[in-house]
Structure formats: C-alpha cells, structure tokens
Design a protein around this motif. Sequence first.
Motif, short mmCIF file in Angstrom:
data_model
loop_
_atom_site.label_atom_id
_atom_site.label_comp_id
_atom_site.label_asym_id
_atom_site.label_seq_id
_atom_site.Cartn_x
_atom_site.Cartn_y
_atom_site.Cartn_z
N THR A 89 0.84 -1.20 0.00
CA THR A 89 0.00 0.00 0.00
C THR A 89 0.87 1.25 0.00
N TYR A 90 1.94 1.25 0.76
CA TYR A 90 2.87 2.38 0.80
C TYR A 90 3.48 2.62 -0.58
N TRP A 91 3.95 1.53 -1.22
CA TRP A 91 4.53 1.68 -2.56
C TRP A 91 3.53 2.32 -3.52
N LYS A 92 2.31 1.81 -3.47
CA LYS A 92 1.29 2.27 -4.41
C LYS A 92 0.88 3.73 -4.13
N GLN A 93 0.66 4.07 -2.89
CA GLN A 93 0.22 5.42 -2.55
C GLN A 93 1.30 6.46 -2.78
N ASN A 94 2.55 6.08 -2.60
CA ASN A 94 3.65 7.03 -2.73
C ASN A 94 4.40 6.90 -4.05
N ASN A 95 3.88 6.05 -4.96
CA ASN A 95 4.49 5.85 -6.27
C ASN A 95 6.00 5.61 -6.13
N THR A 96 6.33 4.57 -5.35
CA THR A 96 7.72 4.26 -5.07
C THR A 96 7.94 2.75 -5.20
N TYR A 97 9.13 2.31 -4.90
CA TYR A 97 9.49 0.89 -4.95
C TYR A 97 10.49 0.62 -3.83
N PRO A 98 10.82 -0.65 -3.58
CA PRO A 98 11.73 -0.97 -2.46
C PRO A 98 13.12 -0.37 -2.65
N ARG A 99 13.78 -0.17 -1.53
CA ARG A 99 15.17 0.26 -1.57
C ARG A 99 16.02 -0.82 -2.21
N THR A 100 17.21 -0.46 -2.61
CA THR A 100 18.10 -1.37 -3.34
C THR A 100 18.29 -2.70 -2.62
N LYS A 101 18.54 -2.68 -1.31
CA LYS A 101 18.79 -3.94 -0.60
C LYS A 101 17.55 -4.83 -0.58
N ASN A 102 16.36 -4.24 -0.64
CA ASN A 102 15.13 -5.03 -0.63
C ASN A 102 14.67 -5.45 -2.02
N LEU A 103 15.15 -4.78 -3.05
CA LEU A 103 14.81 -5.20 -4.42
C LEU A 103 15.30 -6.62 -4.68
N ARG A 104 16.46 -6.97 -4.14
CA ARG A 104 17.00 -8.32 -4.31
C ARG A 104 16.05 -9.36 -3.72
N LYS A 105 15.45 -9.06 -2.56
CA LYS A 105 14.50 -9.98 -1.93
C LYS A 105 13.28 -10.19 -2.83
N VAL A 106 12.78 -9.10 -3.41
CA VAL A 106 11.61 -9.20 -4.30
C VAL A 106 11.97 -10.03 -5.53
N ALA A 107 13.11 -9.72 -6.13
CA ALA A 107 13.54 -10.46 -7.32
C ALA A 107 13.72 -11.95 -7.02
N ASP A 108 14.35 -12.27 -5.90
CA ASP A 108 14.55 -13.67 -5.53
C ASP A 108 13.22 -14.39 -5.32
N TYR A 109 12.28 -13.74 -4.68
CA TYR A 109 10.98 -14.34 -4.41
C TYR A 109 10.29 -14.77 -5.70
N PHE A 110 10.38 -13.92 -6.73
CA PHE A 110 9.71 -14.22 -8.00
C PHE A 110 10.59 -14.97 -8.99
N GLY A 111 11.87 -15.14 -8.69
CA GLY A 111 12.76 -15.83 -9.61
C GLY A 111 13.10 -15.01 -10.84
N VAL A 112 13.25 -13.70 -10.66
CA VAL A 112 13.62 -12.81 -11.75
C VAL A 112 14.83 -11.98 -11.31
N THR A 113 15.38 -11.22 -12.25
CA THR A 113 16.47 -10.31 -11.89
C THR A 113 15.86 -8.99 -11.45
N GLU A 114 16.66 -8.18 -10.77
CA GLU A 114 16.19 -6.85 -10.37
C GLU A 114 15.84 -6.01 -11.60
N GLU A 115 16.61 -6.17 -12.66
CA GLU A 115 16.35 -5.41 -13.89
C GLU A 115 14.99 -5.76 -14.47
#
Length: 167
Positions: free
Chosen positions: A37-63
């Motif tokens: 909800t925070y990402w959506k309301q503030n039109n943002t995305y996770p910080r760099t260290k947390n982008l890796r967690k998101v990418a790993d969860y879905f099996g994709v690269t950060e790019e």
Amino acid sequence: MKDAKVFLKNYERLCFEKNKSPTAAAEEIGFSNSTYTYWKQNNTYPRTKNLRKVADYFGVTEEMLFDNNDNISEKQENVPRTFGIKPGIMKNRLPIYGIVCAGDGEYALEDLMGYEYADEQYTTPEYYWLKVTGDFMSPRIDAGDLVLVHKQEWINDGQVGIFIVGD
C-alpha cells in the motif's frame, strides 16, 4: 532509469501469476502488511537492498522488475517459490486438494487441482495445499492464496484452522 509505475505493474503481474495478492506476497518476502500500500500510494518501490528480496521471491532479476515490456513472465526463472521458502530446500511436491472459503461457511471443493512445492519437512498425506476464496481472513490470508494445511483431529489455542462440519 527505474520507474515506480513499471515496478508496480510488474510486481502485480508476478503476484497474479503466483496466485498471491500483492499484500500477501509482500508479507512472504518479509515486509510488513502495509508495504505494498505504501509503494502504491507514494508511487515508489523498495530500496536497493530489498529489491534483491523481491527479485529472488519471484525468480527474476532486479532489472526485470523494471522491464517495461509485457514479457517478464517469459523471462522468469523456472524455480518454484512458495511462502518465501528458499528454493534449495523446496524438495517436496504436495497436492493442491481444492478450494476453501475463508469465513462464510461455503462448501469446500475437494478435487486435485495440481501440485506446489514445500519445504522437505512437510510430507503427504498429513500436509497438503488448499486455495483460498473469500477475504474474511485478510490481510493475513487473502483470496487466491495457497495455504499449507496439516491434517489433524485437534487444534491448539491461538492456531488458525480449517474445519469440516457435517457435509
């Protein structure tokens, strides 16, 4: 350049393909239930260290999370991920035995719908997956989530349970 709208579009698509709500996926990754909800309301995305967690969860690269093409699914690694369990220990394939409604006492569908992986400590027939409909348990359990069920005759105080009463 990283675009929050592109990230959110890809994040939501990956959640849909995983049959997860964006909030449930964020929690499984290790974020709070209000992060999406925070990402959506503030039109943002996770910080760099947390982008890796998101990418790993879905099996994709950060790019790939910021890829503006609609083919991110085709690039996704073929690594099953469920409930944030690391792929190296997901060796046990368990059946998805049907659909259960969260909250309003509807009939459960009891058909084999496929299989999903779980940690090797969970074995059949004591453990199996059910797909949730309804949102009575939200934000903890959302419609579309898969829940790992341990079949037993009793439940401890404070545990969440699924019950069959009569038919």
